[in-house]
Design a protein around this motif. Structure first.
Motif, PDB file in Angstrom:
ATOM      1  N   CYS A 283      39.816 -53.771  -6.756  1.00 50.48           N
ATOM      2  CA  CYS A 283      40.542 -54.762  -6.262  1.00 50.48           C
ATOM      3  C   CYS A 283      39.641 -56.109  -5.905  1.00 50.48           C
ATOM      4  O   CYS A 283      38.506 -56.031  -5.616  1.00 50.48           O
ATOM      5  CB  CYS A 283      41.051 -54.352  -4.562  1.00 50.48           C
TER       6      CYS A 283
ATOM      7  N   ILE B 199      43.694 -48.202  -6.859  1.00 47.29           N
ATOM      8  CA  ILE B 199      44.574 -49.028  -7.010  1.00 47.29           C
ATOM      9  C   ILE B 199      45.660 -48.127  -8.075  1.00 47.29           C
ATOM     10  O   ILE B 199      45.515 -47.158  -8.578  1.00 47.29           O
ATOM     11  CB  ILE B 199      43.862 -49.843  -8.328  1.00 47.29           C
TER      12      ILE B 199
ATOM     13  N   CYS C 170      46.592 -52.800  -4.419  1.00 51.20           N
ATOM     14  CA  CYS C 170      45.251 -52.147  -4.026  1.00 51.20           C
ATOM     15  C   CYS C 170      45.839 -51.274  -2.596  1.00 51.20           C
ATOM     16  O   CYS C 170      46.523 -51.989  -1.589  1.00 51.20           O
ATOM     17  CB  CYS C 170      44.299 -53.099  -3.551  1.00 51.20           C
TER      18      CYS C 170
ATOM     19  N   TYR D 204      46.588 -55.581  -1.316  1.00 46.29           N
ATOM     20  CA  TYR D 204      46.336 -56.831  -2.077  1.00 46.29           C
ATOM     21  C   TYR D 204      47.149 -56.566  -3.505  1.00 46.29           C
ATOM     22  O   TYR D 204      46.981 -55.445  -4.207  1.00 46.29           O
ATOM     23  CB  TYR D 204      45.214 -57.205  -2.177  1.00 46.29           C
TER      24      TYR D 204
END
Length: 82
Positions: free
Chosen positions: A13, A21, A36, A41
């Protein structure tokens, strides 16, 4: 106990450096999006943005000072609102 997950092809990430991920759909030009699972994110690898010419930025600033709407400025100049 903390569970350690392996990432997809060694991805990390960009925000958190997490390794958990997962794939998360596709972006407009067809590039793979990732998520993530630790910090939530979302990111795209090697994304490219078309740079806006400095003359266009000056023109947009001038049109903003003339109190034109964002939508009208985008139509006149030929750029997206984002």
């Amino acid at each position: 106990m903390i569970e350690v997950h392996s990432s997809i092809n060694g991805l990390r990430c960009p925000a958190f450096e997490g390794v958990y991920i997962v794939k998360n759909g596709h972006a407009y030009p067809g590039k793979q999006r990732y998520l993530c699972r630790v910090c939530r994110y979302q990111f795209t690898l090697n994304h490219t943005r078309t740079p806006v010419a400095p003359e266009t930025v000056i023109l947009v600033a001038r049109l903003l000072s003339e109190r034109l709407s964002h939508r009208r400025i985008c139509r006149v100049v030929g750029v997206s609102r984002s």
